[in-house]
Design a protein around this motif. Sequence first.
Motif, mmCIF file in Angstrom:
data_model
loop_
_atom_site.group_PDB
_atom_site.id
_atom_site.type_symbol
_atom_site.label_atom_id
_atom_site.label_comp_id
_atom_site.label_asym_id
_atom_site.label_seq_id
_atom_site.Cartn_x
_atom_site.Cartn_y
_atom_site.Cartn_z
ATOM 1 N N THR A 20 10.567 1.786 3.904
ATOM 2 C CA THR A 20 11.925 1.306 4.126
ATOM 3 C C THR A 20 12.731 1.553 2.852
ATOM 4 O O THR A 20 12.165 1.829 1.789
ATOM 5 N N VAL A 21 14.035 1.427 2.944
ATOM 6 C CA VAL A 21 14.896 1.589 1.780
ATOM 7 C C VAL A 21 14.511 0.554 0.719
ATOM 8 O O VAL A 21 14.419 0.872 -0.471
ATOM 9 N N ARG A 22 14.249 -0.652 1.143
ATOM 10 C CA ARG A 22 13.870 -1.714 0.206
ATOM 11 C C ARG A 22 12.552 -1.384 -0.496
ATOM 12 O O ARG A 22 12.435 -1.544 -1.714
ATOM 13 N N GLU A 23 11.552 -0.945 0.273
ATOM 14 C CA GLU A 23 10.254 -0.598 -0.319
ATOM 15 C C GLU A 23 10.395 0.553 -1.317
ATOM 16 O O GLU A 23 9.793 0.538 -2.389
ATOM 17 N N LEU A 24 11.183 1.531 -0.957
ATOM 18 C CA LEU A 24 11.403 2.678 -1.838
ATOM 19 C C LEU A 24 12.146 2.263 -3.109
ATOM 20 O O LEU A 24 11.807 2.698 -4.207
ATOM 21 N N ASP A 81 0.807 -1.218 0.000
ATOM 22 C CA ASP A 81 0.000 0.000 0.000
ATOM 23 C C ASP A 81 0.843 1.272 0.000
ATOM 24 O O ASP A 81 0.582 2.191 -0.760
ATOM 25 N N GLY A 82 1.871 1.329 0.841
ATOM 26 C CA GLY A 82 2.724 2.520 0.887
ATOM 27 C C GLY A 82 3.448 2.752 -0.425
ATOM 28 O O GLY A 82 3.618 3.890 -0.858
ATOM 29 N N GLN A 83 3.857 1.667 -1.063
ATOM 30 C CA GLN A 83 4.506 1.776 -2.360
ATOM 31 C C GLN A 83 3.523 2.268 -3.415
ATOM 32 O O GLN A 83 3.870 3.088 -4.258
ATOM 33 N N GLN A 84 2.288 1.765 -3.352
ATOM 34 C CA GLN A 84 1.257 2.226 -4.277
ATOM 35 C C GLN A 84 1.015 3.719 -4.099
ATOM 36 O O GLN A 84 0.887 4.458 -5.067
ATOM 37 N N ALA A 85 0.962 4.154 -2.855
ATOM 38 C CA ALA A 85 0.746 5.578 -2.575
ATOM 39 C C ALA A 85 1.906 6.405 -3.127
ATOM 40 O O ALA A 85 1.697 7.471 -3.712
ATOM 41 N N PHE A 86 3.124 5.903 -2.968
ATOM 42 C CA PHE A 86 4.296 6.612 -3.479
ATOM 43 C C PHE A 86 4.254 6.689 -5.003
ATOM 44 O O PHE A 86 4.476 7.753 -5.589
ATOM 45 N N VAL A 87 3.948 5.569 -5.654
ATOM 46 C CA VAL A 87 3.869 5.545 -7.117
ATOM 47 C C VAL A 87 2.769 6.488 -7.602
ATOM 48 O O VAL A 87 2.951 7.225 -8.578
#
Length: 105
Positions: free
Chosen positions: A84-88, A59-65
């Motif tokens: 996290t660095v990995r998620e980013l 979800d956080g990655q989707q929000a970032f994208v």
Amino acid sequence: MKGKRLFGGLGAIAMGVCATVAMAAPEHLTTIESECGARLRLPAGGCTCMRERAASLKDGQQAFVAAVVSKNKAEQARIQQGLTVRELTEAGMFMTQAPAQCARR
């Protein structure tokens, strides 16, 4: 009795958190799909592809994208703080690879 009440309370909190995360994702996926035509210059099929591929992200990655696609720098910075660095890195790789792959559709 006290243990059952505590467990029940923790279960309710966990279910609430899961529901919040599950409810937030469709909004981000919709933003990715609706903004990608204008911002990334992809055809409708490419935007559908972007949405489908983004569904595999957290979800956080989707929000970032979604913030990247809509070019919302303030939102990008805010969301970045919670990843996290990995998620980013995964979200960045998504934005590097998915538009080119989806443009073919």
